[in-house]
Structures are given as structure tokens and as C-alpha cells.
Design a protein around this motif. Structure first.
Motif, short mmCIF file in Angstrom:
data_model
loop_
_atom_site.label_atom_id
_atom_site.label_comp_id
_atom_site.label_asym_id
_atom_site.label_seq_id
_atom_site.Cartn_x
_atom_site.Cartn_y
_atom_site.Cartn_z
N GLN C 176 83.70 2.54 149.21
CA GLN C 176 84.66 1.55 149.72
C GLN C 176 84.59 0.50 148.90
O GLN C 176 85.90 -0.16 148.43
CB GLN C 176 84.56 0.99 150.93
CG GLN C 176 84.94 2.19 152.05
CD GLN C 176 85.20 1.41 153.35
OE1 GLN C 176 84.15 0.72 153.87
NE2 GLN C 176 86.45 1.25 153.82
N ASP C 177 83.66 -0.05 148.34
CA ASP C 177 83.72 -1.49 147.41
C ASP C 177 82.30 -1.64 146.89
O ASP C 177 81.34 -1.97 147.32
CB ASP C 177 83.86 -2.59 148.41
CG ASP C 177 84.05 -3.97 147.68
OD1 ASP C 177 83.43 -4.04 146.40
OD2 ASP C 177 84.38 -4.87 148.22
N ARG C 291 93.91 -0.62 146.76
CA ARG C 291 94.89 -0.65 145.57
C ARG C 291 94.13 -0.71 144.16
O ARG C 291 93.06 -1.40 144.13
CB ARG C 291 95.48 -2.16 145.86
CG ARG C 291 97.00 -2.26 145.16
CD ARG C 291 97.65 -3.33 145.67
NE ARG C 291 98.44 -4.02 144.73
CZ ARG C 291 99.43 -4.93 144.94
NH1 ARG C 291 99.45 -5.42 146.14
NH2 ARG C 291 99.98 -5.55 144.11
N ALA C 296 98.01 -4.55 137.41
CA ALA C 296 98.88 -5.67 136.83
C ALA C 296 98.39 -6.10 135.39
O ALA C 296 99.06 -6.97 134.93
CB ALA C 296 98.93 -6.71 137.96
N ASP C 490 104.46 -3.89 138.78
CA ASP C 490 103.63 -5.39 139.14
C ASP C 490 103.38 -5.17 140.81
O ASP C 490 102.48 -5.69 141.06
CB ASP C 490 104.66 -6.33 138.74
CG ASP C 490 104.57 -6.69 137.22
OD1 ASP C 490 103.95 -5.76 136.58
OD2 ASP C 490 104.99 -7.34 136.70
N SER C 491 104.50 -5.20 141.58
CA SER C 491 104.64 -5.61 142.97
C SER C 491 105.46 -4.79 143.69
O SER C 491 106.57 -5.50 143.97
CB SER C 491 104.75 -7.20 143.12
OG SER C 491 104.63 -7.55 144.49
#
Lengths: 257, 233, 631
Positions: C176-177, C291, C296, C490-491
Motif C-alpha cells: 500500500q505505501d 494514483r 504529472a 494532468d487531472s
């Protein structure tokens, strides 16, 4: 019906957990309505249903006289809704002006016409973009890459992008989050002024109670997906139920304005 | 406990911190104040060895930590609670605490899940719940609890009050006070001055990557000019 | 009826080996976020080493010992690879990691050829398990029953390891991280190495298990890796249980597909994958991925249309290119034409990847469909080259309309996987539909019109096409459409709220890109006078990726440089060395480590640094440092 945003009995569950239960609210043109409540009370879910990111299980939403329940974000944008996010969402690879130009182009001509393939975006809608940037005080930064901007300026840029679609309703999710105190106040002053001048309805969430009590015309309080209080900032602040679930003793924000 | 001198940090090609110096003594709660982008988070990440490049002296309990990787710094008893919480959402509350577990240290109170649950009773009620299904405030408590499981001497708390309901912020203040009483030193980064005032002994003000002021909270109270200039209050 | 039962059991037995390899890939991906293309190569290496050992140790115990020793040896190789190569590129873009592991695959392929020779090797039966038992009157190898039991047993062991040990807990947390795990005092490096070694062990063991059932060959790696990609995508990337379920589904599908419609069994597998992805975009048991962190930050500097100086440079380069036929012989001009075609192919992919953020692993489909479209219309309808140049790209675009509808519903790695599936479907059709496409023999006799038949004339044609395509792509990039496409990269959230419809815009970009790649395909067919299924292969898709990444995918048209450098050096290598894959693979791995931003991208960063270090920091970068997470 005078309300610009009219929400009736909105509900949403995730895997059996009721995130939003039967919430109803209205916002009138020119009015700033604050939605507050503990984390996880359903504020974000409410917001995402209003702007079309998620579809409600039941209930109805009317914006500016049209029913928008379950429509896509793109359709809702065309009906006059501008949105800003808790963590600012801008296009970091573009300049400040290009961010606004893209929104203006999308609003005016859409992006699927022949013109979207023939021209050059940076030459289109320049005066209109510069006017919006001047309004929020970012005109000096127009040619800078968005990636180089301080966060406070990015939050303001978001507001300019949201205004590019000539909205009737602004949805602002924690507009002050991540900004310095002075920037927060300036941003909210600017928002109130624009809302009054253009008769925009504004719905915002916020954890900064100084912002809420200073700038909101009305406040609604959500807890565990349900509306538990509604009224003027003064009455909500004095409400014992709200103090119990959310505000606490009040030691951590400035007293009285 | 922790001494920084002439700390310079870079993020990619950009120079962020300029000759930052600060000190946290044993048992103290020290606040690092400043606007967004002033360099508070970068200071904390530099201490933990999480920035691209940094120079300067970082001494933690007589050990030079400036060249150590993050996990070795953590194993020396330095805990870090990042601003964006970063709990393991798929793991249960219990499992999250377990990931943070390190062996006990001499001269230091040993933490166990039971003692964490005493400080944060909300967590006790949801031991087996996936952490992703907790509210933001509960997640903030969990991330502090997880760090305490490493039995740290010093905890770096990065903006613990950001985006948290006022009521939970009050609980957070109580928890910090309790940690202090247990002998944990704390370096806190904050923008919320009332919160920092409530729990801190001393403070530094950071602006554009440089330390602009250091002194007791009382001294800061007496200097409205500083608050105006650097905290934009 | 009996036949179906036996087929079903055979399918289950097949699933065991597939599951082992897939679970390893899934495990590695979960923690390191690396899609390990070399996983197939490790599977193959495991099989080869186990082969050498089993022919020496032909006892019941010896067989299993051989498998374990082989898998352990390969795991050690994997761990070394992780330490020496992958550790340096964990923070590089995902695609570069894929490329690096593809480089490793090439190296292993040639190494295997070098050590074991090019022939297929047939290993011994598993000692003590070589008999058969009768199932409803039909013989069924005992060994298959062992495999049927082995799959669930390994699944159970992995579950216990992940859920009942502290190491497993840390692995799940790191999935996860990973940076946070490290900040909590866990040595992330060894955790990664451990996971990688375990994953490779599983793959190599899976390879060894196949020895009693199949010949060992150096095609094993690519054939298993596509199947494994399909399995992990259907099951959900990072989910071990999902990998098991999907391995069973895919194996049963193959087992029964062979009975019912042998010729479309390959297509069937990919169709199932496409269907699963559209219905459950994260696979059967998978979860949405967090994500991607570096999405970006692809470009070093804000994109601008060419300055007057840039235009002059481009013009000068074009004039220089025009003069090439006067300096080179026929062979050199032929190579130059191939380079021009590569430029068109690369830039069409770059438009999709750099502007659209849509990383296609299957761009060969667009290339090959253009080539086949042209070749088939020449062969069956006798159309002219001029007409074929229009028809080929249109065929490619038309197919992209259909495939794109599915693909753009997904994003990131799943988009990549679905495009890979699309290319594999097209490939298997070209390969298996012999009546129309000639199968492996391809289509020959696709020659240009008279005016373009001299090498120089054809070269000028490809040059004109390349210049036009590069100019068109640059124009599109700066058109409102191009900005809308970039905004979605980008978004996506912001884009939706300013009325940009993701699927429509990305679908159009997918079709445009396919059209342009189709043009490259047509020209390639006429250059070579023929088309073979190779044009549609994974290797061909990877060629495109290498050119884009080498040029710099954070740039608007850096792949022009990437295409020139890559094409020239790979053509040279192919004709001048005995082990081109070994050299090419090493070169790729080196380049990825040395130039993670590509050639042009790296140059841009150097230029920006020299400017930045001269002055004060930029506030914006400072802001990123403050809000950009731990790393």
C-alpha cells in the motif's frame, strides 16, 4: 422556486454503510451556504453527488430549474456549475492562462468541433482569460507554468477556472485548506464579493470555523450522513448538539467577530 | 535530544531550506510555525532522510543521522507522523499498529496496543476494522498510535490539526499532552497557532526556508509584529 | 462426457504452473509496482536449469530436489538483478521499469541459447510419478494429479505467509505505501529484494514443473508472459487469490477451447480478458491502484510551439535529410527509409503517451493493421500503392474505433494491458487465419508504384510522410483538442468539471494515433515488399516504446531522436553480431539507468538545472516539495 440549488432527500450508501441519509437543502442566488461536520460525516459524498462524480441512490437534485440527478460532471458543467477541490485540481503542465483558456474554450465551443482541431489554444480567448485572471489578481502570473505557482495562488486559479463556465452555482470543497490565514481571508472575501455581484449561489465545506462564521450566510451541519442543524452562523454555533459532535469547547478558534 | 545546524535541503534542482538550525531538548514540545510552503514539512522530511538531497548537521541523541536511510533513523527512536497520515487502509487497526512495532528501548516507556487504546479509546472499539473505513480524525489518531508503537524518544508531528474537526483537534491536544507526560519529546509543525499555543513549550518560525525567530510561546505572544509578518494572522 | 471430465482435469493441472508464475508476478507488482516482463525469462531459466539437473538425478526425490535447487538458483539471480538494476530505477516512470525488465528478457534469451543451444530439449518424466490412472476409462497422468493438488497448496502457503507472519504483514503494508513502511523503521530494500526473490522462485519453480509435460524451448518466455499478463489482469494485479482464480479460468478455457474451436483459442483468452476489464476494471479480485505518483511530472519544462530558431533547425534538418540519397548507397538509403518509417511509428505512439498519458503496450496492432490492410488490398483487389497508402491507415483507424471503445474505459497499467491484449488478438488472427493472411508465410509481392520504386524515390516519399506526420502531431498538441487531451492526463477530475468528456477525447486520440501508425505500417510493407505477423508482435510494440522512452516521453517530439538512434543501432547490431539480443538488452538496461528521462528529456533537464542553479529557487518547486509526499 427561488432556490438556485434544490436538493431533496439525497441518500447514498457504500457497501451497506450509509454515507448520506435523506439530506435536503437549498441555496439561493447570492447566498453562501457552509456545510460543516466531522470528517466522514458525508460532506464529500454530498459534494460529489452534486457535481456528478457519484450517482445518488435516491433523492433529487435541481440546479437552476433543471433536474441534474445522476448526470455526468460534463453535463452538470454545461448547466452552470463551477467546482473547486479540497486539494486543488489544475493542469500542472500548462501555464496559468492556458488553464483558464481551456475552460473558456470548452464552455464556448466545446472541444469536439472542427475548431478544436484547427486553431492554437494559446491564441484563443486571451482577453477573456486575462479578465478573469485580473479579477482574482493573478494577471501578473498569467504566463507562468502552473507547476511553479505557490499553493495559495493555485487555489485562486481554481476559482478562475470555475468561473470560466459562467456558473450560477459554485461548489467549493474546503476552499481554505492548505492556505495561510491571510490568504484564506482574502480568498473568501473575493468569493463573497463575486457571489453578491454575479448573484451566484455558493455551497462550501470548511473546517476553519473562523472562515465559516465570518463568511457564511447560513450554515448546515452534517453528522453520520444526516442533517442535524441548520441556521444562521450564530444559532449553529450556540447549538449544544453541534458543539457535542463537532465544535467542541471552542478553545481552538477565535471567539466572536 | 535533536540538534539541527546549518541544514540545507533541495527538492530536485530547487534549494528549499537555507541554514536551518533548531534544537529539541528531552521532554520538550517544540512548535515549528510558518506558512504553507515555508519549509516545515521539508524540515521534517530532511530529518527523516526523505528528501532528494540535504547537507548540514543532524544529531539525534549523539548520533549523526545526516547520512542514514529513513529506516535506520526510525530505528534509533525517531518517530514520524506525516501530514497526509498515510495509514495502511487495507490493514486493520491492530495490523497498522503492528507494522509500527519496534523493540523496547532503555530509559523509555514501552508502548503496547493496550496503552495506545487507553489514549485513543475510539481506536479500541474498532480494532479489527480496516483502517480505510475510519474517519479522518480516527485515522490521524491511528497514525500517531502507529508511530508510538516504535517506542520513540522523539516524534515529528507534521500538521496534525490540518483538515480535522475542531473537536478532534481538542482530543489531539490532549493526546500530545499525555505523550509529553510519558516522556516523549515532540517536534510539531503547525499553522494553527491556537493549537500550537495550547501544547508547545517553545517555538521556531520558518519563512522561505530560513528560521526567523526562536523563543518561548510567551515571547511570541508579546510580538504581534512577528505573527503579522510571518504567520499572516 | 468422459472426455470433458479429463479435459477439465487437464485444465486444472495446467493451471498449477500458470498460477505459480502469475502469483509471483502479482506479488512483485504489488510491492514494487514493477511489471516484471522478465518473469517469463525466469520461468524459462528455471525450466532449463531444472532440465539439466533432472537428467542427472532421476530418482523420485531427485526430481523434486532438482526443481527446488533450480528455482533457488534462479531466485538468487533474480535477487542479484533486483539489487544491481531495479534498485536504481524504483523511482523512474513505470514504463522504464518495464523496458529494463524487457532488456533482461533479451539478455536471458541469448544466454540460454549460448548455454543450452538452440534446439528444444525433452526432459525425463517425473520419477515415480510417470504412470497413468484411469479416469472414467481414459488414462490420466499421475503427475497431473500432483499438479492439481499443488496449486491450492501453494496458494494456502502463500496466504499463511502473508497473513500469519510479520514479514507478510510488512509486505502487505508495503504493497500500500512502501515509503511509509520505511519511515516506520523497516528496511525496505531487503523487503523488496525478498519479495522479488520469492516471486522469481515461484516463476522458476513453475518452469521446472513443466518439464515432464512439455519440451523446454527458448520460446517459453514470451508465450508464458502474455498468458501470465492475461491471468494477473483478469485476477486483479496484486491479488494472489485472483491469480489462482484467473489461472484456473484461463487454463480451462484453453483446455476446452482446443476441443471446440482450436483456431480461436488464443483470441478467446484475450476476449475474456477484455470483457473482464470492461466489467470489472480492476480485475476479478483486484482493487483500484493508488494514483501513480509521477504522472504529472513527465515534462521537464512547459511545452511551447517551436520558436523561430527551432523552426530553422527543423528546416535545416529536413534539408539535410533530403540530401541523404546523394551521400549514401542503396543499402544506406534503405536503412534511412526504415528510420523515417520508425519516426512516424514512434511519434504516433508519443502523441498517445506523452500528450494523452495513454501508455500503449500494443501499438504494433496499429502498425500491423496498416501494413496488412495495404498488403491485402494489393493482393486481393490489385489496388495501386497510392490507394493502399490511404486504405491501410483507414483500416488501422477503423479497428481502433472498435478496440479504443474498450481500451479508453481503463487507465494506466490496465489500459496498457488491454492494448497488449488487442495487439495479441490481431497477431493471432494474422498468424492463424492462414487462408487470408498466409499465416507465418505472410504476404509477399507488395511493391511500390514505378515512380517510387527506386530506393531514393521511396526514401523521399517516407521523408515527406515523416515530416508531415511530425508537423501534424505538433500542431495537434497545441490545438484545443491537444490541450483537452493533456488536461485529462494532468487531472481527470478537473477536466470533467470543465466539460471535457474523457472517453470521447481519448477515443479520438487513440484513433488518430492508430491512423498515423497505420501509415507507417503501409510504408513498411512497401519498403520490404512483404508483411509478416512479426509486425504485430510484442517485440514490435516494444520497439515503439523504446523509441519514445529513449527520446524522452516528457517531450513533444523527442521520439524523432529516439527513433533515429534506436533504429540505426539495432539494424547495425542485427547485422554485425551473433548475439544481438544480449547486446541490445544490456544496452537498454544501461540506458534506462543512465538516462531515465530519455535522451532529449535528459538534455532538457540539464539545461534547466544550469539555469536554476544560477538563481534562487522557484517557489513552485518549493511548494511541490512541501506537498509532494514523502519522496
Amino acid at each position: 422556486m427561488t432556490a438556485l440549488l434544490e436538493v431533496r432527500n439525497l441518500s447514498k450508501s457504500y457497501q451497506g454503510v450509509k454515507a448520506v441519509q435523506g439530506v435536503s437543502l437549498q441555496v439561493a442566488p447570492g447566498e453562501l451556504l457552509a456545510m460543516i461536520g466531522p470528517n466522514g460525516a458525508g460532506k464529500s459524498s454530498c459534494f460529489n453527488m452534486l457535481s456528478g462524480q457519484i450517482r445518488p441512490d435516491s433523492g433529487r437534485i435541481h440546479i437552476n430549474g433543471s433536474e441534474t440527478t445522476g448526470l455526468s460532471p460534463e453535463r452538470i458543467f454545461r448547466l452552470g456549475v463551477g467546482r473547486t477541490f479540497q486539494v486543488a485540481e489544475t493542469c500542472l503542465s500548462m501555464t496559468v492562462r492556458e488553464n483558464v483558456q481551456l475552460a473558456l474554450q470548452s464552455w464556448s465551443t466545446g472541444l469536439l468541433t472542427l475548431r478544436a482541431f484547427t486553431g492554437r489554444l494559446d491564441r484563443n480567448f486571451r482577453p477573456q482569460a486575462d479578465a478573469l485572471l485580473a479579477l482574482i489578481g493573478l494577471d501578473d502570473e498569467a504566463d507562468r507554468s502552473c507547476r511553479e505557482l505557490p499553493y495559495g495562488d493555485i487555489k485562486r486559479l481554481e476559482l478562475a477556472i470555475a468561473l470560466a463556465g459562467d456558473p450560477k452555482l459554485l461548489l467549493m470543497d474546503e476552499p481554505a485548506a492548505g492556505m495561510a490565514m491571510k490568504e484564506r481571508i482574502l480568498l473568501m472575501q473575493l468569493t463573497s464579493r463575486i457571489a453578491r455581484e454575479r448573484q451566484l449561489a455558493v455551497l462550501f465545506t470548511e473546517h476553519d470555523m473562523d472562515i465559516v462564521f465570518e463568511h457564511a450566510d447560513r450554515v448546515i451541519v452534517l453528522n453520520r450522513g444526516q442533517l442535524i442543524a441548520e441556521g444562521s452562523p450564530q444559532s449553529v454555533r450556540a447549538d449544544p448538539a453541534v458543539q457535542a459532535v463537532y465544535l467542541g469547547s471552542g478553545a481552538l478558534y477565535a471567539q466572536g467577530h | 535530544m535533536l540538534t539541527l545546524a546549518k541544514l540545507n535541503s533541495w527538492y530536485g534542482p530547487a534549494h528549499i531550506l537555507f541554514d536551518v538550525g533548531l534544537e529539541v531538548k528531552a521532554g520538550e514540545v517544540v512548535a515549528l510555525l510558518g506558512r504553507n510552503g515555508a519549509g516545515k514539512s521539508t524540515t521534517m522530511k530532511s530529518i527523516m532522510g526523505l528528501v532528494d538531497r540535504h547537507q548540514g548537521s543532524l544529531i539525534f541523541r549523539d548520533t549523526d543521522i545526516s547520512r542514514l536511510p529513513p529506516f535506520e533513523i526510525a530505528r534509533l527512536g525517531l518517530g514520524y507522523v506525516p501530514e497526509d497520515r498515510r495509514i495502511f487502509t487495507d490493514l486493520t487497526v491492530e495490523e497498522n499498529l503492528e507494522v509500527g512495532r519496534q523493540a523496547g528501548r532503555s530509559g523509555n516507556a514501552a508502548w503496547s496496543p493496550e496503552r495506545i487504546y487507553e489514549i485513543f479509546p475510539n481506536l479500541a472499539e474498532m480494532r479489527r476494522r480496516p483502517a480505510g473505513r475510519m474517519s479522518g480524525g480516527e485515522q490521524q489518531m491511528l497514525t500517531i498510535g502507529r508511530t508510538l508503537m516504535g517506542n520513540p524518544y522523539l516524534v515529528l508531528l507534521d500538521e496534525p490539526s490540518e483538515g480535522i474537526a475542531p473537536k478532534i483537534v481538542e482530543q489531539m491536544a490532549d493526546a500530545v499532552t499525555l505523550m509529553k507526560r510519558e516522556g516523549v519529546s515532540i517536534l510539531l509543525s503547525e499553522q494553527n497557532l491556537p493549537f500550537a499555543r495550547l501544547i508547545s513549550d517553545r517555538c521556531y518560525i520558518l519563512e522561505k526556508g530560513e528560521i526567523q525567530f526562536s523563543g518561548s510561546m510567551e515571547e511570541l505572544e508579546a510580538r504581534p509584529d512577528l505573527r503579522e509578518a510571518y504567520l499572516a494572522l | 462426457m468422459e472426455l470433458y471430465v479429463v479435459q477439465f482435469l487437464t485444465g486444472l493441472a495446467n493451471a498449477a504452473s500458470l498460477f505459480l508464475v502469475a502469483s509471483g508476478l502479482s506479488l512483485i507488482f504489488g510491492v514494487t509496482r514493477i511489471v516484471n516482463f522478465a518473469h517469463g525469462a525466469f520461468y524459462m531459466l528455471g525450466a532449463y536449469i531444472a532440465y539439466s539437473l533432472t537428467i542427472r538425478w532421476q530418482t523420485p526425490l531427485g526430481f523434486w530436489l532438482a526443481l527446488l535447487v533450480a528455482a533457488t538458483a534462479v531466485a538468487v539471480v533474480g535477487a542479484l538483478l533486483e539489487i544491481l538494476l531495479l534498485r536504481r530505477i524504483y523511482h523512474a516512470p513505470e514504463l522504464l521499469q518495464l523496458l529494463a525488465t524487457f532488456g533482461v528478457t533479451l539478455i536471458v534469451e541469448d544466454a540460454v541459447r549460448l548455454l543450452w543451444g538452440p534446439e528444444d530439449l525433452v526432459g525425463p518424466r517425473a520419477a515415480g510419478l510417470s504412470g497413468a490412472v484411469s479416469v472414467l476409462g481414459r488414462p490420466m497422468p499421475v503427475y497431473d494429479f500432483v499438479l492439481i493438488l499443488l496449486g491450492p497448496a501453494v496458494l494456502g502457503l502463500l496466504w499463511l505467509l502473508l497473513h500469519r507472519s510479520r514479514w507478510g504483514l510488512l509486505v502487505r503494508a508495503a504493497t500500500q505505501d512502501r515509503d511509509m513502511v520505511s519511515a516506520l523503521g523497516v528496511n525496505q530494500k531487503w523487503l523488496f529484494t525478498g519479495v522479488f526473490a520469492l516471486g522469481v522462485f515461484l516463476a522458476a519453480f513453475g518452469g521446472g514443473l513443466q518439464i515432464p509435460r512439455d519440451a523446454v524451448s527458448h520460446f517459453m518466455d514470451l508465450s508464458i508472459i502474455t498468458e501470465v499478463f492475461v491471468v494477473v489482469v483478469i485476477g486483479g494485479l496484486g491479488s494472489i487469490g485472483g491469480a489462482f482464480l484467473a489461472a484456473v479460468i484461463v487454463s480451462e478455457l484453453n483446455a476446452f477451447g482446443i476441443l471446440i474451436l482450436p483456431s480461436i483459442s488464443l483470441v478467446l483468452m484475450f476476449l475474456i480478458m477484455a470483457a473482464v476489464l470492461v466489467l470489472r476494471p480492476w480485475g476479478l479480485l483486484g482493487k483500484p491502484l493508488s494514483r501513480a505518483r509521477s504522472m504529472a511530472t513527465r515534462e521537464a519544462a512547459a511545452w511551447k510551439p517551436l520558436s523561430p530558431a527551432g523552426r530553422s533547425a527543423a528546416l535545416a534538418a529536413t534539408i539535410g535529410a533530403l540530401c541523404l540519397p546523394f551521400m549514401l548507397g542503396d543499402y544506406g538509403v534503405g536503412v534511412a527509409s526504415e528510420v523515417m518509417i520508425a519516426i512516424i511509428f514512434a511519434i504516433s505512439l508519443q502523441f498517445l503517451m506523452s500528450v494523452g498519458g495513454l501508455d500503449s503496450f500494443g501499438h504494433a496492432a496499429a502498425l500491423g493493421l496498416g501494413a496488412y490492410g495495404a498488403a491485402l488490398s494489393v493482393q486481393h483487389f490489385g489496388v495501386s500503392m497510392e490507394a493502399a497508402i490511404v486504405i491501410g491507415p483507414l483500416v488501422s483507424a477503423a479497428m481502433a474505433v472498435v478496440a479504443g471503445w474498450f481500451c479508453v474505459r481503463l487507465s494506466n497499467i490496465y489500459f496498457a494491458m488491454l492494448t497488449l491484449a488487442y495487439a495479441q488478438i490481431v497477431w493471432s488472427v494474422a498468424f492463424q487465419w492462414v487462408d487470408v493472411t498466409g499465416g507465418d508465410n505472410g504476404i509477399v509481392g507488395v511493391w511500390p508504384s514505378d515512380w517510387a520504386s527506386s530506393p531514393a524515390a521511396f526514401y523521399w516519399l517516407t521523408l515527406a510522410a515523416a515530416v508531415a506526420v511530425v508537423a501534424l502531431v505538433r500542431h495537434l498538441t497545441f490545438s484545443p483538442f491537444g490541450y483537452a487531451l493533456r488536461a485529462l492526463r494532468d487531472s481527470p477530475t478537473r477536466s470533467a468539471t470543465i466539460g471535457i468528456s474523457r472517453q470521447t477525447i481519448q477515443h479520438i486520440a487513440f484513433v488518430i494515433s492508430a491512423f498515423l501508425a497505420g501509415l507507417a505500417g503501409v510504408l513498411f510493407a512497401f519498403l520490404k515488399g512483404s508483411v509478416f505477423p512479426d509486425t504485430l508482435s510484442i517485440a514490435s510494440s516494444v520497439d515503439g516504446l523504446i523509441m519514445v522512452l529513449l527520446g524522452g516521453f516528457g517531450t513533444v517530439s523527442g521520439s524523432v531522436i529516439g527513433a533515429i538512434v534506436y533504429k540505426v543501432s539495432s539494424i547495425w547490431l542485427m547485422s554485425n553480431t551473433d548475439f544481438p539480443r544480449l547486446i541490445l538488452g544490456s544496452l537498454i538496461a544501461l540506458l534506462v539507468v543512465a538516462f531515465p528521462q530519455g535522451i532529449v528529456g535528459t538534455l532538457q533537464i540539464w539545461m534547466m538545472r544550469s539555469r536554476l542553479f544560477a538563481g534562487r529557487p522557484q517557489e513552485g518547486t518549493a511548494r511541490l516539495a512541501e506537498t509532494g509526499g514523502l519522496s
